[in-house]
Design a protein around this motif. Structure first.
Motif, PDB file in Angstrom:
ATOM      1  N   ASP A  98       0.786  -1.315  -0.076  1.00 52.22           N
ATOM      2  CA  ASP A  98       0.117  -0.011  -0.127  1.00 52.22           C
ATOM      3  C   ASP A  98       0.984   1.100   0.047  1.00 52.22           C
ATOM      4  OD1 ASP A  98      -2.525  -1.154  -0.314  1.00 52.22           O
ATOM      5  OD2 ASP A  98      -3.058  -0.738   1.709  1.00 52.22           O
ATOM      6  N   ALA A  99       1.833   1.380   0.933  1.00 54.64           N
ATOM      7  CA  ALA A  99       2.741   2.423   0.981  1.00 54.64           C
ATOM      8  C   ALA A  99       3.377   2.669  -0.368  1.00 54.64           C
ATOM      9  CB  ALA A  99       3.790   1.995   2.123  1.00 54.64           C
ATOM     10  N   TRP A 100       3.893   1.495  -1.069  1.00 52.89           N
ATOM     11  CA  TRP A 100       4.510   1.749  -2.257  1.00 52.89           C
ATOM     12  C   TRP A 100       3.551   2.219  -3.423  1.00 52.89           C
ATOM     13  CZ3 TRP A 100       9.096   2.489  -3.426  1.00 52.89           C
ATOM     14  CH2 TRP A 100      10.012   1.538  -2.944  1.00 52.89           C
ATOM     15  N   ARG A 101       2.202   1.895  -3.517  1.00 52.07           N
ATOM     16  CA  ARG A 101       1.465   2.439  -4.271  1.00 52.07           C
ATOM     17  C   ARG A 101       1.045   3.793  -4.144  1.00 52.07           C
ATOM     18  NH1 ARG A 101      -1.438  -2.345  -4.449  1.00 52.07           N
ATOM     19  NH2 ARG A 101      -2.475  -1.407  -2.531  1.00 52.07           N
ATOM     20  N   ARG A 102       1.230   4.242  -2.931  1.00 54.67           N
ATOM     21  CA  ARG A 102       1.076   5.702  -2.694  1.00 54.67           C
ATOM     22  C   ARG A 102       2.065   6.603  -3.035  1.00 54.67           C
ATOM     23  NH1 ARG A 102      -1.938   4.098   1.714  1.00 54.67           N
ATOM     24  NH2 ARG A 102      -0.198   4.368   2.983  1.00 54.67           N
ATOM     25  N   LEU A 103       3.207   5.995  -2.891  1.00 53.45           N
ATOM     26  CA  LEU A 103       4.476   6.722  -3.262  1.00 53.45           C
ATOM     27  C   LEU A 103       4.802   6.759  -4.527  1.00 53.45           C
ATOM     28  CD1 LEU A 103       7.118   5.428  -0.582  1.00 53.45           C
ATOM     29  CD2 LEU A 103       6.238   7.532  -0.909  1.00 53.45           C
ATOM     30  N   PRO A 129      16.780  12.376   5.653  1.00 50.08           N
ATOM     31  CA  PRO A 129      16.079  13.570   5.645  1.00 50.08           C
ATOM     32  C   PRO A 129      14.610  13.183   5.847  1.00 50.08           C
ATOM     33  CG  PRO A 129      16.970  13.125   3.252  1.00 50.08           C
ATOM     34  CD  PRO A 129      17.627  11.909   4.162  1.00 50.08           C
ATOM     35  N   SER A 130      14.142  12.252   6.034  1.00 51.89           N
ATOM     36  CA  SER A 130      12.846  12.052   6.061  1.00 51.89           C
ATOM     37  C   SER A 130      12.543  11.396   7.654  1.00 51.89           C
ATOM     38  CB  SER A 130      12.120  10.984   5.382  1.00 51.89           C
ATOM     39  OG  SER A 130      12.521   9.700   5.663  1.00 51.89           O
ATOM     40  N   LEU A 131      13.753  11.128   8.462  1.00 53.90           N
ATOM     41  CA  LEU A 131      13.815  10.649   9.789  1.00 53.90           C
ATOM     42  C   LEU A 131      13.900  11.736  10.767  1.00 53.90           C
ATOM     43  CD1 LEU A 131      15.237   7.119   9.080  1.00 53.90           C
ATOM     44  CD2 LEU A 131      12.683   7.649   9.605  1.00 53.90           C
ATOM     45  N   TRP A 132      14.873  12.472  10.499  1.00 47.34           N
ATOM     46  CA  TRP A 132      15.373  13.586  11.499  1.00 47.34           C
ATOM     47  C   TRP A 132      15.097  15.151  10.867  1.00 47.34           C
ATOM     48  CZ3 TRP A 132      18.488   9.230  10.689  1.00 47.34           C
ATOM     49  CH2 TRP A 132      18.515   8.249  11.667  1.00 47.34           C
ATOM     50  N   PRO A 133      14.880  15.896  11.901  1.00 45.28           N
ATOM     51  CA  PRO A 133      14.670  17.093  11.377  1.00 45.28           C
ATOM     52  C   PRO A 133      16.014  17.739  10.521  1.00 45.28           C
ATOM     53  CG  PRO A 133      14.518  17.427  13.768  1.00 45.28           C
ATOM     54  CD  PRO A 133      14.774  15.761  13.383  1.00 45.28           C
ATOM     55  N   ILE A 134      17.083  17.348  11.163  1.00 44.17           N
ATOM     56  CA  ILE A 134      18.441  17.926  10.438  1.00 44.17           C
ATOM     57  C   ILE A 134      18.494  17.081   9.235  1.00 44.17           C
ATOM     58  CG2 ILE A 134      20.749  17.911  10.899  1.00 44.17           C
ATOM     59  CD1 ILE A 134      20.239  18.025  13.606  1.00 44.17           C
ATOM     60  N   SER A 135      18.504  17.635   7.960  1.00 45.47           N
ATOM     61  CA  SER A 135      18.761  16.763   6.933  1.00 45.47           C
ATOM     62  C   SER A 135      19.900  17.005   6.272  1.00 45.47           C
ATOM     63  CB  SER A 135      17.594  17.183   5.867  1.00 45.47           C
ATOM     64  OG  SER A 135      17.621  18.441   5.541  1.00 45.47           O
ATOM     65  N   THR A 136      20.974  17.550   6.943  1.00 45.21           N
ATOM     66  CA  THR A 136      22.504  17.581   6.077  1.00 45.21           C
ATOM     67  C   THR A 136      23.230  16.195   6.239  1.00 45.21           C
ATOM     68  OG1 THR A 136      23.365  18.390   8.246  1.00 45.21           O
ATOM     69  CG2 THR A 136      22.934  20.016   6.664  1.00 45.21           C
ATOM     70  N   GLU A 142       3.790  11.608   3.522  1.00 49.02           N
ATOM     71  CA  GLU A 142       3.379  10.192   3.595  1.00 49.02           C
ATOM     72  C   GLU A 142       3.763   9.533   4.837  1.00 49.02           C
ATOM     73  OE1 GLU A 142       1.642   8.543   1.144  1.00 49.02           O
ATOM     74  OE2 GLU A 142       1.584  10.431   0.543  1.00 49.02           O
ATOM     75  N   CYS A 143       4.771   9.880   5.424  1.00 44.42           N
ATOM     76  CA  CYS A 143       5.079   9.243   6.937  1.00 44.42           C
ATOM     77  C   CYS A 143       3.992   9.506   7.803  1.00 44.42           C
ATOM     78  CB  CYS A 143       6.318   9.751   7.506  1.00 44.42           C
ATOM     79  SG  CYS A 143       7.822   8.821   6.676  1.00 44.42           S
ATOM     80  N   SER A 144       3.347  10.851   7.662  1.00 45.36           N
ATOM     81  CA  SER A 144       2.555  11.070   8.712  1.00 45.36           C
ATOM     82  C   SER A 144       1.229  10.629   8.436  1.00 45.36           C
ATOM     83  CB  SER A 144       2.535  12.848   8.805  1.00 45.36           C
ATOM     84  OG  SER A 144       2.165  13.438   7.511  1.00 45.36           O
ATOM     85  N   ARG A 145       0.693  10.502   7.029  1.00 40.94           N
ATOM     86  CA  ARG A 145      -0.474   9.714   6.534  1.00 40.94           C
ATOM     87  C   ARG A 145      -0.480   8.271   6.990  1.00 40.94           C
ATOM     88  NH1 ARG A 145      -0.845  13.774   3.160  1.00 40.94           N
ATOM     89  NH2 ARG A 145       1.062  13.260   1.651  1.00 40.94           N
ATOM     90  N   ASP A 146       0.675   7.589   6.735  1.00 43.91           N
ATOM     91  CA  ASP A 146       0.883   5.981   6.871  1.00 43.91           C
ATOM     92  C   ASP A 146       1.945   5.544   7.954  1.00 43.91           C
ATOM     93  OD1 ASP A 146       1.274   3.606   6.737  1.00 43.91           O
ATOM     94  OD2 ASP A 146       1.387   3.461   4.623  1.00 43.91           O
ATOM     95  N   ILE A 189       5.149   3.501   7.694  1.00 47.04           N
ATOM     96  CA  ILE A 189       6.119   3.637   6.975  1.00 47.04           C
ATOM     97  C   ILE A 189       7.437   4.023   7.807  1.00 47.04           C
ATOM     98  CG2 ILE A 189       7.324   5.535   4.947  1.00 47.04           C
ATOM     99  CD1 ILE A 189       4.607   5.518   3.721  1.00 47.04           C
ATOM    100  N   GLN A 190       7.419   4.997   8.699  1.00 50.44           N
ATOM    101  CA  GLN A 190       8.520   5.474   9.574  1.00 50.44           C
ATOM    102  C   GLN A 190       9.176   4.322  10.172  1.00 50.44           C
ATOM    103  OE1 GLN A 190       8.227   8.401  12.647  1.00 50.44           O
ATOM    104  NE2 GLN A 190       9.663   9.658  11.405  1.00 50.44           N
ATOM    105  N   PRO A 191       8.444   3.162  10.865  1.00 51.95           N
ATOM    106  CA  PRO A 191       9.310   2.014  11.415  1.00 51.95           C
ATOM    107  C   PRO A 191      10.153   1.352  10.447  1.00 51.95           C
ATOM    108  CG  PRO A 191       6.866   2.078  12.248  1.00 51.95           C
ATOM    109  CD  PRO A 191       7.154   3.280  11.453  1.00 51.95           C
TER     110      PRO A 191
END
Ligand code: ZN
Length: 214
Positions: A7-12, A71-78, A102-106, A109-111
């Motif tokens: 499902d996550a793949w389909r949305r992405l 960049p999708s896991l931490w607020p610091i994205s350098t 997408e992480c906040s919708r599903d 994903i994040q785990p």
């Protein structure tokens, strides 16, 4: 990523952009802003740290099915280190802001991304002890086996200089070790490529990090 649900793949899908990964290509330099999450379909990317004096060493590799998700896991994205392509292939990328959405919708994903990040951190921890206690020969054997586990061939395109950057040894040391391994029938070197001939013997010579970290 094998860990993401269908499902996550389909949305992405609508957000995914195909990217080619060329051998030796530098995807990020330390400190660069990482604007995309990168899924690896084929090939291998390496996370490489360096000193001011220019000494480098690889601290983790990510191959097929893995993801560079900082960049999708931490607020610091350098970028916390350099990211280079150590075996050519391809993958898909998605903009980090879209991925965060997408992480906040599903919530599944994040785990899945964190599981991949955990794998990278485990490799980084192992790299610390490997570089402190294991010889260049052991590290070289480990590196060849680790990368060949992630690609569908036993021939690795890598120069002595690039190999030195990966295992944290100078080119002369790499040449000495590679020549010894070739004389003993473990590998064959030809025009910037190393073919693994005897995996069992190579595994016997590699440090135990190979079994621990891969
Ligand atoms: Zn080791």
């Amino acid at each position: 990523v094998s860990r993401l649900s269908a499902d996550a793949w389909r949305r992405l899908q609508p957000f995914l952009e195909h990217v080619r990964l060329s051998g030796g290509q530098q995807l990020y330099q330390t400190g660069d802003v990482m604007r995309h999450v990168l899924f690896i379909d084929h090939g291998v990317i390496s996370l490489v740290v360096s000193t001011v004096a220019g000494h480098t060493t690889e601290v983790a590799m990510i191959g097929r099915g893995g993801v560079l998700a900082v960049p999708s896991l931490w607020p610091i994205s350098t970028a916390p280190c350099d990211v280079v392509v150590s075996f050519p292939g391809d993958g898909h990328r998605v903009r980090a802001d879209l991925m965060r959405g997408e992480c906040s919708r599903d919530i599944s994903i994040q785990p899945a991304l964190l599981a991949d990040a955990h794998d990278v951190m485990r490799q980084m921890a192992q790299a610390v002890i490997c570089h402190r206690y294991h010889t260049a020969a052991q590290r070289l054997c480990r590196w060849l086996l680790s990368i060949s586990d992630r690609v569908p061939t036993s021939t690795i395109p890598v120069t002595h200089e690039a190999l030195g950057h990966m295992i944290g040894a100078d080119r002369r040391r790499v040449s000495l070790v590679a020549t010894m391994l070739q004389d003993d029938g473990c590998i064959r070197q030809h025009r910037g490529q190393i073919k693994i001939l005897n995996r069992l013997d190579l595994a016997r010579r590699a440090c135990d990090c190979y079994r621990t970290a891969t």
